[in-house]
Scaffold this motif. Structure first.
Motif, PDB file in Angstrom:
ATOM      1  N   ALA A 356       0.831  -1.200   0.000  1.00  0.00           N
ATOM      2  CA  ALA A 356       0.000   0.000   0.000  1.00  0.00           C
ATOM      3  C   ALA A 356       0.874   1.261   0.000  1.00  0.00           C
ATOM      4  O   ALA A 356       0.709   2.155  -0.838  1.00  0.00           O
ATOM      5  CB  ALA A 356      -0.926  -0.013   1.210  1.00  0.00           C
ATOM      6  N   LEU A 357       1.814   1.346   0.929  1.00  0.00           N
ATOM      7  CA  LEU A 357       2.621   2.568   1.057  1.00  0.00           C
ATOM      8  C   LEU A 357       3.446   2.828  -0.201  1.00  0.00           C
ATOM      9  O   LEU A 357       3.517   3.952  -0.703  1.00  0.00           O
ATOM     10  CB  LEU A 357       3.540   2.482   2.277  1.00  0.00           C
ATOM     11  N   GLU A 358       4.071   1.771  -0.723  1.00  0.00           N
ATOM     12  CA  GLU A 358       4.959   1.959  -1.876  1.00  0.00           C
ATOM     13  C   GLU A 358       4.189   2.138  -3.184  1.00  0.00           C
ATOM     14  O   GLU A 358       4.706   2.717  -4.134  1.00  0.00           O
ATOM     15  CB  GLU A 358       5.962   0.809  -1.954  1.00  0.00           C
ATOM     16  N   SER A 359       2.940   1.655  -3.237  1.00  0.00           N
ATOM     17  CA  SER A 359       2.081   2.008  -4.379  1.00  0.00           C
ATOM     18  C   SER A 359       1.729   3.484  -4.293  1.00  0.00           C
ATOM     19  O   SER A 359       1.761   4.209  -5.294  1.00  0.00           O
ATOM     20  CB  SER A 359       0.795   1.166  -4.375  1.00  0.00           C
ATOM     21  N   ALA A 360       1.384   3.933  -3.080  1.00  0.00           N
ATOM     22  CA  ALA A 360       1.009   5.339  -2.896  1.00  0.00           C
ATOM     23  C   ALA A 360       2.194   6.255  -3.204  1.00  0.00           C
ATOM     24  O   ALA A 360       2.020   7.329  -3.779  1.00  0.00           O
ATOM     25  CB  ALA A 360       0.512   5.562  -1.468  1.00  0.00           C
ATOM     26  N   MET A 361       3.400   5.835  -2.836  1.00  0.00           N
ATOM     27  CA  MET A 361       4.584   6.654  -3.152  1.00  0.00           C
ATOM     28  C   MET A 361       4.755   6.774  -4.662  1.00  0.00           C
ATOM     29  O   MET A 361       5.142   7.821  -5.184  1.00  0.00           O
ATOM     30  CB  MET A 361       5.837   6.044  -2.514  1.00  0.00           C
ATOM     31  N   ASP A 362       4.467   5.688  -5.385  1.00  0.00           N
ATOM     32  CA  ASP A 362       4.552   5.747  -6.845  1.00  0.00           C
ATOM     33  C   ASP A 362       3.500   6.711  -7.398  1.00  0.00           C
ATOM     34  O   ASP A 362       3.768   7.456  -8.342  1.00  0.00           O
ATOM     35  CB  ASP A 362       4.356   4.344  -7.425  1.00  0.00           C
ATOM     36  N   GLU A 363       2.320   6.675  -6.793  1.00  0.00           N
ATOM     37  CA  GLU A 363       1.263   7.593  -7.232  1.00  0.00           C
ATOM     38  C   GLU A 363       1.680   9.029  -6.944  1.00  0.00           C
ATOM     39  O   GLU A 363       1.378   9.941  -7.714  1.00  0.00           O
ATOM     40  CB  GLU A 363      -0.061   7.254  -6.527  1.00  0.00           C
ATOM     41  N   ARG A 376      11.950   8.995  -3.533  1.00  0.00           N
ATOM     42  CA  ARG A 376      12.323   8.304  -2.294  1.00  0.00           C
ATOM     43  C   ARG A 376      13.601   8.888  -1.704  1.00  0.00           C
ATOM     44  O   ARG A 376      13.721   9.039  -0.490  1.00  0.00           O
ATOM     45  CB  ARG A 376      12.438   6.797  -2.557  1.00  0.00           C
ATOM     46  N   LEU A 377      14.548   9.208  -2.561  1.00  0.00           N
ATOM     47  CA  LEU A 377      15.800   9.793  -2.057  1.00  0.00           C
ATOM     48  C   LEU A 377      15.543  11.143  -1.386  1.00  0.00           C
ATOM     49  O   LEU A 377      16.165  11.481  -0.375  1.00  0.00           O
ATOM     50  CB  LEU A 377      16.803   9.955  -3.209  1.00  0.00           C
ATOM     51  N   ARG A 378      14.597  11.893  -1.939  1.00  0.00           N
ATOM     52  CA  ARG A 378      14.301  13.202  -1.355  1.00  0.00           C
ATOM     53  C   ARG A 378      13.668  13.089   0.030  1.00  0.00           C
ATOM     54  O   ARG A 378      13.661  14.068   0.772  1.00  0.00           O
ATOM     55  CB  ARG A 378      13.318  13.968  -2.257  1.00  0.00           C
ATOM     56  N   ASN A 379      13.102  11.958   0.318  1.00  0.00           N
ATOM     57  CA  ASN A 379      12.391  11.806   1.589  1.00  0.00           C
ATOM     58  C   ASN A 379      13.141  10.944   2.590  1.00  0.00           C
ATOM     59  O   ASN A 379      12.561  10.445   3.557  1.00  0.00           O
ATOM     60  CB  ASN A 379      10.981  11.268   1.332  1.00  0.00           C
TER      61      ASN A 379
END
Lengths: 700, 329
Positions: A356-363, A376-379
């Motif tokens: 869920a989290l990594e799908s949302a990050m892609d979105e 991801r690197l920025r966060n």
């Protein structure tokens, strides 16, 4: 803390027991040779909830070769409060498929036939097995704390205000289905009572747990119970807890004292009797500024448990560890249904939560017009986002960069158009992986040395097929600073000192740390008491697992980055994953061969989760209806053409004397999201409910 | 699982006589489906008559240029046979798209055609199923039916016929040779399986005691360029969501003749005669193929979970035949 230097560690040794297993010479629990075995077959309820009004065993009992029939009318009263284990204690039925009886016979065929002749009359009651409607109607509760170090409710800052003020917002629900473990070796037992001694051969991840649970259930002194588990054919977590099959086997053995009762669950029964991963409904809300820096993270998960006991799939567990955010909210709720109790399954929590989290990050990357690696690197946080503790080591950024390099990742903006080859749409995806470094208490080790320089290490630990026997021998040799050939490791017997379970990716971590202490103690005594020479009658030490002084001081987690290439057929929606590549930061790698097997095994299970696995509950009946491996699909050879696992060099002195984080579970974490993200890249279709099947991608 | 007796038959007539005397007996070929169903208590024969020594295990060329496949031939041997691979590649491809190597090594041609549906409810004796227990109801209609039929269903049953081989044989006009209590006969493969109607307990038209002894393939020149396309939920072995067996003969840009059969959509291999009729006599264009496929599927009635099979079957027909046409150019 100093970590031991590596001599045997780091070598890709074959499993010591590999050849015996291939030749069929390594006995699994059910195969252990015993004299005059008797066989057990179970009778299961055919209603979801209600009462047994009567049981007619006359036909079953009359079969030649039947030695006994167990029902709630003649079963021993159990001394356990565990609802899942309290079988045959009353006329109540709590879920469809629950054990309501069993037949013991001279052969497995007679037992199975006679079990089918037991007639049970029920008075059914209406049942509730519907998670979606429980959620809609608010019939949910916050689960009791799962592991104290990982809170189930988090409120940091003000998520609602931060979301309202965010430049970019992503809010979606993600769903994962019911999963069953399905190790190739089913749950099996041989149980034998001799006078007051109970001997068990069990397919288990936790010998001491078997001993203490069975002792409590049957009101025995643990010393009366001897458990052997020399070889185990896979488990994925289902063999950490004791399940009712073991209780049934011990009950049956009581009816035929002196005889060894053999019991193996059928594949059908494996879908009901051994725990499972709860379906999840997760809501993720992310807020970010225009540059993609997270300002708010909100993750809720709804799951099911049973009315017999509570288990929560801690899907939100990894979220606080992943990304820097000033505002964070976590909620976790369960609904109690008329179903079996869910349980631990490979990366409980992280596997589905990170989908869920990594799908949302892609979105979010798409919404921000940012490359998903760059997002991801920025966060990346400088310290643990929840409590500010430093990470003992944090390899996520290094894994993302190394993975992107190895995979040939092409940085992209949201506008990049995917490619098309021979009618197939091609896309790529990325997701992060993580798993905490757990420390399981309760281990001891005995180390013996004889004057010829031979060392024996004894622990009631277990190798469930992962290669632990081999890797832990490498640890022991280096801890003792001797050659591998001088060390013999004995596992799988409760006569040895107690050991924690093989679980939580913490088997070698916990057991290895204990062996390191024992090796130090042995050397110290040889030097201090024997002038540096092994005494003529040898020497033996027994030690406890060491405390870790850094535990409170540091956040300890393994990380990884997973990349996938996906092809979706433009006319049929068929999905293929020609390439998966993962790079992991798991501390030291003890045995590159067995560690790689664990990592690619986890990634394959993640592929299976992304595309294939789903246990289908029929709410009218109240049970999983695709309960075999022909209809519960798992990824098989043709589905997994190329899966690669790599790791970065990571020395972390805070973890344990071996310097390892564990590799058993992290491979499954993030794998499904990487594939779902690649599917989106290839097709523009975002699938938020697993598995991703072709009907969800078929253009009508 | 129940106790049963086991006997070996050495010739077809003996096998038929033995079975005809025993109303609960069953023929045993490779047993890859039957034995599973016995363990699940779905099949309850009291006598198994092993016919592997009673029927032919060879593949031979017929005088008319066709091929006769003994009912005892293993699926693996069938798929490896040069006569089949050269003259009827659709048959070899269908076999290799089904099951696993281990199963194909033991499964027989006769048994393959008579395997039972993999409907989840048929295989679970704790649920209602009209095919397993007539009159008990169909659990699939209001249950999990993603894999099930869209064509020729009835209010009593929506099961699918699972054999890939049967779909390929339907496309090439194979004939099933049988011996039964009333003598021997040849049954066109397209008439071997039946639609469920109000008697879904009967998968096929065979009488009790009727034994498949061989399958005859007629000479069919265009079958040399035939193709089987199977669409399933994973790349590894799985039953078809939809499959297409096709052969086409195009001359001067016109379709002279064509054969199309569908799997995974009905209680029998679905010979797409309406589509074939529409295609003959015109060009083999994508547009005509699409309209022919849509006409074939016009009466499809999807279940709650399987409406996707209609566009999937349409697209699969178009793609499979187009690929054949393009390969021939």
């Amino acid at each position: 803390m100093s970590i031991i230097p590596a001599r045997a560690m780091g070598r890709p040794l074959d499993r010591f027991d590999g050849a015996d297993k291939v030749r069929g010479l390594a006995p699994y629990a059910y195969e252990h040779p015993v004299a005059r075995p008797a066989y057990l077959s179970a009778v299961r309820s055919t209603i979801a909830t209600g009462q047994i009004m009567g049981i007619d065993c006359s036909q079953a009992s009359a079969q030649p070769g039947v030695l006994g029939v167990l029902t709630h009318l003649n079963a021993p009263r159990l001394g356990t409060d565990d609802g899942e284990l309290r079988i045959l204690q009353s006329e109540e039925v709590a879920f469809r498929g629950q054990f309501v009886g069993a037949v013991i016979a001279e052969t497995s065929e007679i037992a199975r036939h006679a079990a089918g002749l037991v007639r049970v009359d029920y008075r059914p009651r209406p049942h509730d097995v519907d998670l979606e409607s429980s959620r809609e109607q608010g019939r949910l509760r916050v689960p009791q704390q799962i592991m104290p170090m990982f809170p189930v409710t988090v409120d940091k800052g003000d998520v609602e205000s931060a979301l309202a003020a965010a430049s970019v917002r992503v809010e979606h629900n993600y769903r994962t289905p019911w999963y069953n473990h399905n190790p190739i070796e089913p749950h099996t037992t041989i149980a034998c009572w001799n006078d007051d001694q109970l001997t068990l051969y069990v397919s288990t991840q936790y010998l001491m747990g078997v001993r203490s649970t069975v002792a409590a259930a049957f009101r025995l002194d643990p010393q009366q119970v001897r458990v052997y588990a020399p070889h185990v054919g896979g488990a994925f977590g289902s063999k950490v807890p004791v399940h009712s099959d073991l209780i049934l086997a011990v009950m049956a053995a009581q009816l035929v004292p002196g005889r060894s009762v053999r019991f193996a669950l059928t594949r059908h029964q494996m879908f009901t009797q051994t725990g499972y991963r709860s379906p999840t409904i997760q809501r993720v809300r992310l807020g970010a500024d225009a540059e993609g820096r997270l300002t708010a993270v909100d993750h809720e998960s709804f799951e099911q448990t049973s009315r017999l006991g509570e288990f929560a799939e801690h899907a939100t567990r990894a979220t606080p560890t992943m990304y820097a955010t000033p505002h964070l909210r976590i909620r976790q709720q369960v609904a109690a249904l008329d179903l079996p109790t869910p349980s631990i399954m490979r990366a409980p929590g992280e596997s589905v939560g990170m989908f869920a989290l990594e799908s949302a990050m892609d979105e979010l990357a798409v919404a921000c017009g940012l490359d998903p690696v760059e997002l991801r690197l920025r966060n990346e946080p400088v310290a643990h986002p929840l409590d500010g503790r430093p990470f003992s080591s944090r390899g996520l950024a290094a894994c993302l960069r190394e993975g992107a390099r190895r995979f040939g990742w092409q940085p992209r903006q949201a506008t990049t158009t995917p490619s098309r080859q021979d009618g197939w749409l091609v896309g790529t995806g990325v997701a992060a992986s993580t798993y905490p470094v757990l420390r399981l208490p309760g281990s001891k080790a005995t180390i013996r040395v004889t004057p010829d320089g031979r060392y024996t290490v004894l622990m009631a630990a277990v190798d469930i097929g992962t290669g632990t026997r081999t890797a832990l021998t490498q640890v022991a040799a280096d801890a003792l600073r001797v050659d591998l050939a001088q060390v013999e490791l004995r596992l799988g017997d409760t006569a040895y000192p107690p050991a924690a379970q093989e679980g939580g990716s913490a088997g070698i971590t916990s057991w290895g740390a204990t062996i390191c202490v024992g090796a130090d103690e042995l050397r110290r005594r040889i030097a201090a008491e024997h002038g540096g020479t092994i005494p003529a009658d040898g020497l033996e030490v027994t030690v406890d697992m060491p405390e870790n002084p850094h535990l409170e001081q540091y956040a300890m987690h393994a990380f990884g980055a997973q990349f996938a290439e996906v092809r979706v057929h433009g006319e049929t929606g068929e999905i293929r994953v020609p390439r998966q590549l993962g790079v992991f930061a798991v501390g030291r790698v003890v045995n590159p061969k067995t560690a790689r097997s664990q990592l690619i095994g986890g990634m394959t299970m993640g592929l299976s989760m992304a595309l294939h696995e789903a246990s289908l509950l029929d709410p009218r009946y109240g049970h999983v209806i695709n309960h075999d491996l022909a209809t519960y699909h798992v990824s098989s050879n043709a589905d997994v053409p190329a899966v690669q696992a790599h790791w970065i060099a990571e020395q972390d002195d805070q973890l344990n004397p071996v310097g390892i984080k564990g590799a058993g579970e992290i491979g499954i974490v993030g794998a499904a999201a990487a594939i779902a993200n690649a599917v989106h890249h290839a097709t523009g279709v975002r699938v938020r409910e697993l598995p991703i099947t072709l009907d969800k991608l078929l253009t009508v | 699982m129940r106790p049963f007796r086991y006997e070996r038959a050495t010739d077809p007539d003996g096998a038929v006589a033995l079975l005809s005397r025993s109303p609960q007996a069953a023929f045993l070929g490779g047993g890859t489906n039957l034995v599973d169903l016995m363990k699940l208590d779905v099949a309850r024969p009291d006598l198994l008559i092993d016919i592997r020594g009673a029927v032919s295990g060879v593949i031979e060329e017929l005088p008319d240029g066709g091929v006769r496949i003994g009912a005892g031939v293993s699926n693996s041997d069938l798929a490896a046979e040069p006569l089949i691979r050269e003259r009827y590649p659709v048959v070899a491809q269908a076999v290799l798209n089904g099951a696993s190597t281990q199963l194909r090594n033991v499964a027989t041609v006769g048994g393959n055609l008579l395997q039972r549906t993999r409907c989840l409810y048929f295989q679970d004796i704790t649920t209602a199923c009209n095919k397993r227990q007539p009159g008990s109801g169909c659990s699939a209609i209001d249950g999990h039916n993603r894999d099930l039929a869209i064509l020729g269903t009835s209010p009593d049953c929506i099961a699918t016929q699972p054999s890939d081989l049967a779909v390929a044989l339907a496309a090439v006009d194979a004939t099933v040779q049988t011996v039964g209590p009333d003598g021997s006969r040849g049954i066109p493969l397209t008439e071997l399986h039946r639609l469920p109607g109000s008697e879904p307990q009967h998968d096929n038209v065979l009488a009790h005691g009727e034994l498949i002894t061989a399958v005859d393939l007629p000479p069919l020149a265009m079958a040399a360029r035939s193709r089987y396309r199977k669409i399933r939920d994973r790349a590894s072995y799985a039953f078809a969501l939809v499959s297409v067996a096709a052969a086409i003969d195009v001359a001067d840009g016109q379709v002279r003749d064509v054969r199309i059969a569908l799997g995974g959509v009905a209680h029998k291999p679905w010979r797409a005669r309406r589509a074939e009729d529409l295609l003959r006599g015109g060009p083999a264009t994508e547009d005509r193929l699409r309209r022919a496929a849509e006409a074939e599927l016009a009466e499809a009635q999807p279940q709650s979970d399987n409406a996707f099979k209609i566009p999937l079957a349409r697209n699969a027909i178009v793609r499979t035949v187009l690929d054949l046409v393009e390969a021939e150019r």
